[in-house]
Design an enzyme around this catalytic site. Structure first.
Site, PDB file in Angstrom:
ATOM      1  N   HIS A 357      27.675 106.833  44.547  1.00 24.05           N
ATOM      2  CA  HIS A 357      29.606 107.059  45.069  1.00 24.05           C
ATOM      3  C   HIS A 357      29.689 108.162  45.334  1.00 24.05           C
ATOM      4  O   HIS A 357      30.983 108.291  45.366  1.00 24.05           O
ATOM      5  CB  HIS A 357      30.430 105.394  44.720  1.00 24.05           C
ATOM      6  CG  HIS A 357      29.105 104.740  44.328  1.00 24.05           C
ATOM      7  ND1 HIS A 357      28.636 103.849  45.468  1.00 24.05           N
ATOM      8  CD2 HIS A 357      28.335 103.769  43.578  1.00 24.05           C
ATOM      9  CE1 HIS A 357      28.186 102.796  45.203  1.00 24.05           C
ATOM     10  NE2 HIS A 357      28.670 102.824  43.481  1.00 24.05           N
ATOM     11  N   CYS A 358      28.570 109.441  45.208  1.00 12.98           N
ATOM     12  CA  CYS A 358      29.244 111.193  44.892  1.00 12.98           C
ATOM     13  C   CYS A 358      30.418 111.037  44.190  1.00 12.98           C
ATOM     14  O   CYS A 358      31.686 111.715  44.503  1.00 12.98           O
ATOM     15  CB  CYS A 358      30.330 111.325  46.475  1.00 12.98           C
ATOM     16  SG  CYS A 358      29.912 111.101  48.665  1.00 12.98           S
ATOM     17  N   ALA A 359      30.557 110.231  43.366  1.00 14.98           N
ATOM     18  CA  ALA A 359      30.797 111.025  41.712  1.00 14.98           C
ATOM     19  C   ALA A 359      30.290 110.618  40.667  1.00 14.98           C
ATOM     20  O   ALA A 359      30.413 109.852  39.216  1.00 14.98           O
ATOM     21  CB  ALA A 359      31.747 109.394  41.626  1.00 14.98           C
TER      22      ALA A 359
END
Ligand SMILES: Cc1ncc(COP(=O)(O)O)c(C=O)c1O
Length: 402
Positions: A357-359
């Site tokens: 999740h782009c994290a």
């Protein structure tokens, strides 16, 4: 809120395209937003703020009305405090690059940021030697105000935190953060990508200095965002890009930048996106953001209730659905998140997100390979949650390792 009527406003729901549980990535779009975009191209496909003919004047009016609507929606004082961007990421970068941070200045973020509120600070550390500090979350992944206080100090120039996490759904108390940051003489930037679609954001009350968001997560067009800044902050902030539209007067020897907000809006703008933004904010206002918030809370409660007892299910973040803002990240023992997402899609057209999740830092630090994530919005109903829970139970029971 009449959910059946709401659902009828969304073409992909009318067309029975499946159960959409990926709104934390992008929301679906209702008819009025699509109509506003089409109307721009059909009726006045010209340039606002420059030409003065009647078609361009219609566009200029829409641009002004959109800023006015944003001011009203986010309880700000001045419509000129809203800058059109292409997304939340551009808003954050505008503040990061334009704040005049110097070697040794400290920027505080948290350990639960999206890359959009992580990489810009990392780059500034590499490029000019700013220092980064992280406010650590508690065991459930929630923001911890005492830990935040402990990383504040006199060299902190900027605090940049998410308002709501795209992984755990936890909400950061931005009013308290702003108070503490201001006591230390630091400014506050909030990444509102996940919170702005779901909860009342009162910019005056919270007193944050900047607030960045993406319209495509709140019914608006793809590639549209808003950056709010207090007038005095925007006046001092350097634009990320310059060029046409950003100057008052220019000669070869001297350039005077245009006033806020135009000095940030370089080149011809995404006018259809601006028209769609206005329609999205109007749609959300008509429904009432508090009603949307209540509906999302009910959906989160349903998800927790209906997935309880699924074999091998582990949920990231707090187990109390009321402490989450629209996202449910989870894993099934023995299955990769991508497997879970693919099977739900193939089995019953259930669309969720999977991965990091782009994290990535959140997952790397916790030694977790990723997660599946179901995220809800105003158009989801109990049937969606029933289908999701039933399919997940089947996937876990058939392919999971427990
Ligand atoms: C918390 C958070 N911040 C920032 C972003 C970046 O948004 P965008 O890609 O629209 O700029 C996202 C996108 O998912 C997000 O969830």
């Amino acid at each position: 809120m009449d959910i059946a009527a709401v659902r009828n406003d969304f073409p992909t729901i009318r067309k029975k395209k499946g159960v959409y549980l990926d709104s934390a990535c992008q929301s679906l779009r209702p008819d009025p937003v699509i109509k506003a975009i089409l109307e721009y191209y059909e009726n006045y496909p010209s340039c606002g703020g420059r030409s003065i003919h009647h078609m361009a004047s219609e566009v200029s009016l829409i641009v002004d009305e959109t800023r006015e609507k944003a001011k009203e929606f986010f309880f700000a004082d001045d419509s000129d405090c809203f800058v059109f961007t292409k997304n939340c990421t551009e808003g954050i970068n505008t503040v990061a690059k334009g704040s005049g941070l110097k070697k040794g200045d400290v920027v505080v973020t948290t350990d639960t940021e999206h890359n959009s509120n992580h990489i810009p600070w990392y780059m500034l550390e590499e490029e000019i030697g700013i220092k980064r500090r992280f406010s650590r979350s508690n065991e459930e992944g929630e923001f911890d105000i005492e830990k935040f206080k402990s990383v504040m100090g006199k060299n902190v120039k900027l605090v940049s935190v998410h308002h709501s996490s795209n992984i755990t759904g936890c909400v950061v108390p931005i009013k308290d953060v702003a108070e503490i940051a201001h006591d230390h003489g630091a400014k506050v930037l909030v990444d509102g990508a996940q919170a702005a679609p779901h909860m009342k954001v009162d910019l005056k009350r919270t007193d944050v200095d900047y607030y960045a968001m993406s319209m495509h997560k709140m019914l608006g067009p793809s590639g549209m965002g808003l950056l709010y800044g207090k007038k005095e902050c925007l006046n001092d902030l350097k634009p990320l890009m310059t060029g046409g539209g950003t100057v008052g007067m220019a000669s070869y020897e001297k350039v005077e930048l245009a006033p806020v907000p135009e000095k940030f809006e370089a080149g011809l703008q995404n006018f259809s996106g601006i028209a769609g933004t206005k329609a999205a904010l109007e749609y959300l206002s008509d429904l009432g953001i508090e009603n949307i918030q209540d509906h999302n809370r009910d959906l989160m409660r349903m998800i927790f209730k209906k997935t309880k007892g699924i074999k091998g299910l582990s949920v990231l973040g707090p187990k109390d659905p009321d402490r989450r803002c629209g996202v449910f990240s989870f894993n099934i023992d023995g299955l990769s998140p991508h497997d879970v997402a693919t099977m739900l899609d193939k089995m019953d057209g259930i669309m969720i997100r999977s991965g990091m999740h782009c994290a990535q830092p959140f997952f790397v630090a916790r030694k977790i390979e990723g997660s599946a994530r179901a995220s809800v919005y105003l158009y989801n109903n109990e049937d969606d949650i029933d289908r999701f829970a039933a399919a997940l139970e089947k996937v876990a029971g058939t392919f999971g390792s427990k």
